[in-house]
Design a protein around this motif. Structure first.
Motif, PDB file in Angstrom:
ATOM      1  N   ARG A   1       0.901  19.437  12.161  1.00 12.53           N
ATOM      2  CA  ARG A   1       1.726  20.531  11.787  1.00 12.53           C
ATOM      3  C   ARG A   1       3.209  20.265  11.856  1.00 12.53           C
ATOM      4  NH1 ARG A   1      -1.065  24.776  10.016  1.00 12.53           N
ATOM      5  NH2 ARG A   1      -3.242  25.110  10.811  1.00 12.53           N
TER       6      ARG A   1
ATOM      7  N   ARG B   1       4.003  17.461   9.384  1.00 16.96           N
ATOM      8  CA  ARG B   1       4.301  17.972   7.991  1.00 16.96           C
ATOM      9  C   ARG B   1       5.618  18.817   7.989  1.00 16.96           C
ATOM     10  NH1 ARG B   1       1.865  15.296   4.311  1.00 16.96           N
ATOM     11  NH2 ARG B   1       2.640  16.918   2.931  1.00 16.96           N
ATOM     12  N   ALA B   2       6.035  19.405   8.805  1.00 12.41           N
ATOM     13  CA  ALA B   2       7.411  20.102   8.942  1.00 12.41           C
ATOM     14  C   ALA B   2       8.263  19.123   8.690  1.00 12.41           C
ATOM     15  CB  ALA B   2       7.338  21.173  10.229  1.00 12.41           C
TER      16      ALA B   2
ATOM     17  N   ASP C   1       8.310  17.843   5.023  1.00 12.22           N
ATOM     18  CA  ASP C   1       8.273  18.949   4.103  1.00 12.22           C
ATOM     19  C   ASP C   1       9.561  19.720   4.224  1.00 12.22           C
ATOM     20  OD1 ASP C   1       5.942  18.073   3.065  1.00 12.22           O
ATOM     21  OD2 ASP C   1       4.807  19.510   4.081  1.00 12.22           O
ATOM     22  N   VAL C   2       9.942  20.069   5.229  1.00 13.51           N
ATOM     23  CA  VAL C   2      11.058  20.911   5.461  1.00 13.51           C
ATOM     24  C   VAL C   2      12.354  20.105   6.018  1.00 13.51           C
ATOM     25  CG1 VAL C   2      12.119  22.999   6.576  1.00 13.51           C
ATOM     26  CG2 VAL C   2       9.825  22.899   6.151  1.00 13.51           C
TER      27      VAL C   2
ATOM     28  N   ILE D   1      12.314  20.326  16.764  1.00 12.52           N
ATOM     29  CA  ILE D   1      12.228  21.366  16.072  1.00 12.52           C
ATOM     30  C   ILE D   1      13.529  22.123  15.942  1.00 12.52           C
ATOM     31  CG2 ILE D   1      11.288  23.607  15.276  1.00 12.52           C
ATOM     32  CD1 ILE D   1       8.769  22.883  16.901  1.00 12.52           C
TER      33      ILE D   1
ATOM     34  N   LEU E   1      14.365  20.952  12.260  1.00 17.82           N
ATOM     35  CA  LEU E   1      14.149  21.919  11.358  1.00 17.82           C
ATOM     36  C   LEU E   1      15.271  23.092  11.389  1.00 17.82           C
ATOM     37  CD1 LEU E   1      10.367  22.490  11.939  1.00 17.82           C
ATOM     38  CD2 LEU E   1      11.678  21.208  10.323  1.00 17.82           C
TER      39      LEU E   1
END
Length: 218
Positions: A48, A51-52, A55-56, A181, A185
């Motif tokens: 996960r 993918r973050a 994708d983000v 993160i 992100l």
């Protein structure tokens, strides 16, 4: 769980999971037989995260591999993990050699010195800032450098909030993941919020109420 279950839980196709394993982004499963492997919650969580970041965060696979390598290195201080993540964020490219680039480099160096930031104008983020300012200068907006300290005030506030979030995580594996993160992100979150704030500010200054009412006769 088997790889099919891991795929169903995360929405990542089985061939993609196998590709991540081959590239070293995801650790291999524990073999339960010569042809089957077992995957656990750690794999699901890492998948996960990958993918973050894709994708983000908008990062490439090679950049993610470098970041995860730093995360998985028990000898690397958290500050270095943060640096590894931050260095992968900006757009790649060479700086131009013109008057605008020189002026931008000077402005960034003076900003860093003025703010007392423990970094250097040769750092990746500083180079990205210089390129952005130089590009603005080339299209007639060199005066944007007058706003740098206001932007720096906001950046310091956001940076403290990011690290405050990280400091709340106790387990080491949570801590280093939170650094990534918060850096990658968190940048996507802040950029999206900045766009929302722009829309609101524009509506208040130039929008539909008061003297700026759309469609109102002069």
């Amino acid at each position: 769980m088997r790889i099919g279950e891991l795929s169903r839980r995360t929405g990542v196709p089985v061939p993609t999971i196998k590709y991540y394993v081959r590239e070293g982004l995801l650790p291999p499963g524990e073999l339960s037989s010569p042809n089957q492997a077992h995957y656990g919650e750690t794999h699901e969580r890492r998948l996960r995260l990958i993918r973050a970041l894709l994708d983000v965060g908008g990062l490439k696979v090679a950049a993610i591999a470098e970041i995860l390598g730093a995360v998985d290195d028990p000898e690397r201080p958290l500050h270095k993990v943060l640096g590894a993540a931050a260095d992968r964020l900006g757009p790649a490219g060479e700086s131009a050699d013109d008057a605008e680039a020189a002026a931008a480099d000077t402005a960034v160096g003076e900003l860093i010195a003025r703010r007392g930031w423990q970094t250097h104008e040769s750092d990746a983020a500083a180079a990205d800032l210089s390129r952005a300012l130089a590009a603005m200068g080339r299209v007639g907006h060199g005066a944007f450098t007058e706003l740098l300290d206001e932007y720096a005030d906001a950046a310091e506030l956001v940076a403290r909030a990011d690290l405050d979030y990280v400091s709340r995580r106790v387990a080491v594996e949570d801590l280093v993941e939170s650094v990534v993160i918060g850096t990658v992100l968190g940048e996507a979150v802040f950029n999206a919020m900045r766009r929302l704030a722009h829309v609101d500010a524009s509506a208040r200054v130039y929008g539909v109420d008061g003297a700026g009412r759309e469609g109102e006769a002069g």
